[in-house]
Structure formats: C-alpha cells, structure tokens
Scaffold this motif. Structure first.
Motif, short mmCIF file in Angstrom:
data_model
loop_
_atom_site.label_atom_id
_atom_site.label_comp_id
_atom_site.label_asym_id
_atom_site.label_seq_id
_atom_site.Cartn_x
_atom_site.Cartn_y
_atom_site.Cartn_z
N LEU A 1 4.45 -48.92 5.32
CA LEU A 1 5.04 -50.31 4.75
C LEU A 1 4.94 -51.31 5.19
O LEU A 1 4.84 -52.44 4.95
CB LEU A 1 6.56 -50.03 5.35
N GLU A 2 3.90 -51.39 6.97
CA GLU A 2 3.18 -52.26 7.01
C GLU A 2 1.89 -52.61 6.31
O GLU A 2 2.03 -54.58 6.47
CB GLU A 2 2.65 -52.07 8.50
N MET A 3 1.55 -51.84 5.58
CA MET A 3 0.62 -52.25 4.51
C MET A 3 1.11 -53.62 3.33
O MET A 3 0.28 -54.02 3.33
CB MET A 3 -0.55 -51.17 4.07
N LEU A 4 2.29 -52.79 3.12
CA LEU A 4 3.28 -53.28 1.85
C LEU A 4 3.25 -55.29 2.75
O LEU A 4 3.38 -55.46 2.11
CB LEU A 4 4.25 -52.80 1.51
N MET B 1 -2.54 -48.57 -2.72
CA MET B 1 -2.84 -47.75 -4.39
C MET B 1 -3.99 -46.44 -4.00
O MET B 1 -3.79 -45.56 -4.95
CB MET B 1 -3.73 -48.34 -5.42
N ARG B 2 -4.63 -47.02 -3.25
CA ARG B 2 -5.76 -45.77 -2.97
C ARG B 2 -4.40 -44.89 -2.07
O ARG B 2 -4.98 -43.36 -2.27
CB ARG B 2 -6.70 -46.33 -1.98
N ALA C 1 3.43 -51.51 -8.96
CA ALA C 1 4.45 -52.47 -9.09
C ALA C 1 6.01 -51.66 -9.86
O ALA C 1 6.67 -52.61 -8.86
CB ALA C 1 3.90 -53.31 -10.40
N ASP C 2 5.58 -50.76 -10.26
CA ASP C 2 6.92 -50.28 -10.25
C ASP C 2 7.93 -49.34 -8.53
O ASP C 2 8.78 -50.11 -8.79
CB ASP C 2 7.34 -49.35 -11.29
N MET C 3 7.01 -49.13 -8.06
CA MET C 3 7.65 -48.32 -7.13
C MET C 3 8.26 -49.25 -5.92
O MET C 3 9.06 -49.56 -5.22
CB MET C 3 6.44 -47.34 -6.49
N ARG D 1 -4.03 -61.09 -2.82
CA ARG D 1 -3.48 -59.81 -2.94
C ARG D 1 -2.17 -59.05 -3.84
O ARG D 1 -2.20 -58.16 -4.49
CB ARG D 1 -3.44 -59.52 -1.53
N GLU D 2 -1.29 -60.27 -3.70
CA GLU D 2 0.22 -60.07 -4.34
C GLU D 2 -0.04 -59.93 -6.07
O GLU D 2 0.48 -59.02 -6.09
CB GLU D 2 0.86 -60.70 -3.39
N LYS D 3 -0.54 -60.88 -5.83
CA LYS D 3 -1.07 -61.02 -7.86
C LYS D 3 -1.66 -60.52 -8.32
O LYS D 3 -2.20 -60.85 -10.24
CB LYS D 3 -1.10 -62.97 -7.85
N ALA D 4 -2.28 -59.59 -7.28
CA ALA D 4 -3.80 -59.12 -7.82
C ALA D 4 -3.24 -57.44 -8.78
O ALA D 4 -3.23 -57.29 -10.47
CB ALA D 4 -4.95 -58.39 -6.96
N VAL D 5 -1.67 -57.44 -8.07
CA VAL D 5 -1.27 -56.10 -9.52
C VAL D 5 -0.21 -56.93 -9.87
O VAL D 5 0.39 -58.20 -9.64
CB VAL D 5 -0.89 -55.15 -8.32
N PRO D 6 0.43 -56.45 -11.18
CA PRO D 6 1.09 -57.75 -12.03
C PRO D 6 2.24 -57.08 -11.20
O PRO D 6 3.04 -55.54 -11.03
CB PRO D 6 0.76 -56.70 -13.66
N ALA D 7 3.35 -57.46 -11.87
CA ALA D 7 5.28 -57.94 -11.34
C ALA D 7 5.42 -56.37 -12.49
O ALA D 7 5.42 -57.32 -13.93
CB ALA D 7 5.45 -59.12 -11.18
#
Length: 494
Positions: free
Chosen positions: A234-237, A246-247, A257-259, A488-494
C-alpha cells in the motif's frame, strides 16, 4: 519649587469598556445561533423583555362581517368543481367528524377519543419526531454479538473487544495480549476476532488498514493473490508508483486500474461515520437576489433576526406597585439592560447589512461571472467606505454567511490577498489564482503534465506575476500532488 499635595481639575476623553459595550461587541462577532441562544437567556432573566411575535394575519372567517351568514358547506362534488378556497375553520365536506363513530352509540373516537376531531394539527406537530432514533455503533454491534456468540467465554471475549475498539473501528491490540489479559487461549481470541470482523459494518476490529481492507475484499470474494500483493504494498500505492505495482502484482495497467477502483470503493474506517452527527445546516444571515434591472438587492434574513421588545407597560405598573428602594433599583437596572439589548441587536443588524452591501458592490464580477473574477479585497477597503474600524468589519464578517445565486458563502471568503500583475497591470485575487491553477491541472494532457514552472509561465502570460514557490504552496493547499506523482497516476488509465 515647593513640594506638596494639591488638587487639579482636568478634562479628558477615554473609552471605558463597560459591560454593555462588551456585550455589544460580543453580539457583533457572534453567529446567529449564538445570538439566538443569548437572547433566549436574556428573556428568561429579564422580566421586562418579551418576544415580538408580530401581528397574526386575520383568517377568512375573521374578515367576514359579523352580521353576514356563515357559508354553507359544500358536498364533495361541489368542493371538487369549485374554484373557491374554503376557509381554514370551515367544516370539511359536510362531515360531522365528532359523531362519525357514534352513530350506533358505541362511544367511539368521536366521544372524546383520539382522532375524533377534524383538527389533526396536534398529531402532525411532532411528525418529525416519529422517526426512530439511530442506535449507536456499540449498541448495533452488541445486538449482533448476542445473536452470534452463544458460548459464555466467546461472548465475554467479544464484549471485551467491543469495549476496546476505537472510533474508527480499529482494535490495535494483539490476540496474544487479549488472551493474556483474559486468561484464555490465543487461538480462541483469534477465532472470536475473525467472526467479529464479519459483523456489520464489515472490517471492524482489524489491527491495521491492510487487515481491514482484506476482510472487506474477502466478504466480496475478491481477495485473490494479486489483490493480496497490492495490499502488501500500500505504501507504493500512496507514492503512486503504478509501474512498480504492476510488476509486483503481475498484472497489466488495465487490471491494476480495476484493482485500485475496488480499493476506492471500500471503507478504510468502517466505524468512523456511524456515530457522526450530521453537520448543522448553515442559515445565511444575509440574502441577496437579482432585480429585474440586473442590480443586486441585499437584505437581512428575517429568520435569523431575534425580535425582542421592552414591555414598558409592565415596567410602569411594576414601578407604581414597588415600595422598596431595592425593587425600584432592580426595575431600573432591568429596564436599562433590556433597552441596551434591543439597541445592540438593531445596531448589529444595520452593521451587518451595511458591510454585506459593500462587499456585494465590490465583488459584483464574482456574482455575475464566477470565482475567476473574484477581486482582491482587504478589511481596510471596506472599513474606509462604510466609515468603520477594521476590527469592527472583522467582527461583522466572522461567522456570518450570505446566500447568493452562486451558493452560500461566509463573508470572510470575499477577503483575499492580492497577487501583483505583470508590467504594473491590475492585481489579481489569490482565490482566483488558486481556481485558475486547479483549472489548468484538471485540463492538462496526460502526455504533457504541467510542472510548477510551466504553470508559472502560463500565469505570467495571463498577466499574473507569481513566484514558483507560491504556485507550489497553492497547489499543496488544493491537495493536488506534484507533477511527478500526477504523471505516475495518469500513466495508468482510470
């Protein structure tokens, strides 16, 4: 020069803080709720004060001449097809409600029972009190514990955990510590805790955030290995290290993104909002509305104005009937206090209206075009215009609200510092600049994230002379992450 005592007569002016003056200052800076409570206390203490209820409006029956015949009651068809509105006291639809249930002489509701009268105002007066009072969180959990645990030892352990849980729903005590304190096996305590975590609301009695979220996901049958790996990091989140997540979780950007979306739908503090009282409704002190010619009309809210009067007739009768000096002194003191309170309330209302009208005049562009047109304003500007001291304006605008076509705002909201313009141009309001920063970041391209330096350059092109550290301070006040975290946040689609 000879030294010796002597008498000198001098004249000077000074402001003495009398109790009445302190009272007026206190009323000026108090909210409408505090003023109402203070007035209620004064009404109980001072017999010469009375509430101004106002003249009651005469009903249609009162306005009818005394020699005029009473209107005949309509039947149901005539009442439905008639355009006339029956008087308040008129009998409804020709019914004799007092004897509806006495036709057979059974002494029903019409014979004095509840509901025999056509006036149901007594029943409807407390309709808002008919709703069941919401039970507390501990009462809600206690009822479930009594139904879940039948063994005396388990119920005792559950009661001990219920007594130790905090307001957020956490139980930051290990099973071993509870077992040692109660003299039982640790496995028994762990089993009781596991069953209590499934009670409503789900996730209570967890030791930490990870366990709380894991219990809720297990209840939804979504606690798979990938989700467990996400909960372990969770600290990475929190750092928005989405590529690292993802890794670690072994998923692609869409699955991650779903998780994350599933985690956002969970309650990290399941007990925090249960006992929370609803926030009190804000009642505006001033109401403004637009006139037909486009100007603004500003008026005081009559619901927030306590109306009190000095009963001078009672005072005159009491003075005539008083015999002792103490009684007359008491009446004189109460008359002075009542008169001063009425004048203080009137002066408070006039001062609030005067200051609010000046604020509306100066912030006209805000009310017409939005927060982007909010002008810089300080207390001195208003104080000089309305011929008051800055401290008085500060007290007037404290805890006071105005209802506008754009919503309800505190009067303090309209006082903002000024940001200088470029090349000696017009200054800008700090609140308007914060709004503009939020607009630019919200509309930024995910492939071209705006840094603080880029925001500074755009604002300077718009005529705002602002430093980078000021932009960073405003961005942090708006709880907007830095450009690195947003990328970093917007690199993954919502």
């Amino acid at each position: 020069m000879a030294l010796g005592p002597r008498l000198d007569l001098r004249q000077s002016q000074s402001l003495v803080m009398t109790p009445q003056l302190r009272q007026a200052i206190k009323l000026l800076q108090s909210s409408n709720m505090e003023v109402s409570a203070f007035v209620e206390e004064e009404l109980e203490r001072n017999p010469l004060l009375e509430r101004d209820e106002g003249a009651e409006r005469p009903t249609a029956a009162d306005e009818r001449p005394p020699d005029a015949p009473a209107p005949e009651p309509l039947d149901s068809h005539a009442a439905a097809t008639s355009d006339a509105i029956p008087a308040e006291g008129a009998a409804p639809l020709d019914a004799d409600w007092d004897n509806v249930y006495d036709a057979e002489g059974t002494g029903g509701l019409g014979a004095g029972g509840r509901g025999g009268s056509a006036d149901f105002s007594d029943d409807l007066a407390g309709i808002e009190e008919m709703a069941d009072a919401r039970v507390s969180l501990r009462e809600h959990l206690g009822a479930q514990i009594r139904l879940t645990f039948h063994d005396a030892r388990e119920r005792l352990i559950a009661a001990q955990m219920l007594a130790m849980v905090d307001a957020a729903g956490r139980l930051p005590v290990t099973d071993a510590a509870i077992a040692t304190a109660m003299g039982c096996e640790e496995a028994l305590v762990a089993g009781v805790r596991a069953r209590m975590q499934r009670l409503d609301p789900v996730g209570m009695f967890a030791q930490n955030l990870r366990e709380c979220l894991a219990v809720q996901l297990a209840e939804l049958n979504r606690l798979d290995p990938c989700m467990e790996a996400l909960l372990d990091n969770l600290e990475m989140l929190a750092r928005r290290d989405l590529r690292g997540l993802m890794r670690v979780c072994g998923v692609d950007s869409e699955d991650l993104a779903d998780m994350i979306g599933e985690l956002k739908r969970l309650d990290p503090k399941p007990g925090a909002n249960w006992d929370a009282a609803p926030p009190p409704a804000v009642v505006p002190d001033v109401i403004m509305r637009r006139l037909e010619n486009g100007d603004w009309a500003v008026e005081l809210n009559p619901e927030t104005l306590p109306r009190v009067l000095v009963n001078r007739g009672f005072h005159a009768r009491a003075v005539v009937g008083s015999k002792s000096k103490d009684d007359k002194s008491f009446l004189a003191e109460k008359l002075q206090s009542a008169t001063w309170l009425v004048k203080s309330l009137e002066q408070r209302a006039n001062t609030i209206l005067k200051v609010a009208a000046e604020i509306v005049r100066r912030q006209d562009a805000f009310f017409r075009h939005g927060v982007g047109h909010l002008r810089p304003l300080i207390l001195r500007d208003v104080a000089e215009t309305v011929s008051m001291h800055e401290s008085t304006v500060s007290r007037v605008t404290a805890n006071k609200h105005v209802a506008t076509p754009r919503g309800i705002f505190e009067l303090k909201y309209f006082f903002t510092t000024a940001i200088a313009g470029t090349a000696g141009g017009e200054s800008h309001s700090a609140e308007a600049i914060r709004f503009r920063i939020r607009e630019m970041i919200t509309a930024e391209d995910p492939e071209d994230i705006l840094s603080d330096d880029a925001i500074v350059e755009r604002l300077r092109k718009e005529g705002v002379d602002i430093a980078r550290r000021t932009v960073a301070k405003y961005r942090e006040a708006l709880r907007i992450p830095s450009s690195v975290q947003r990328k970093r946040e917007k690199a993954v689609p919502a």
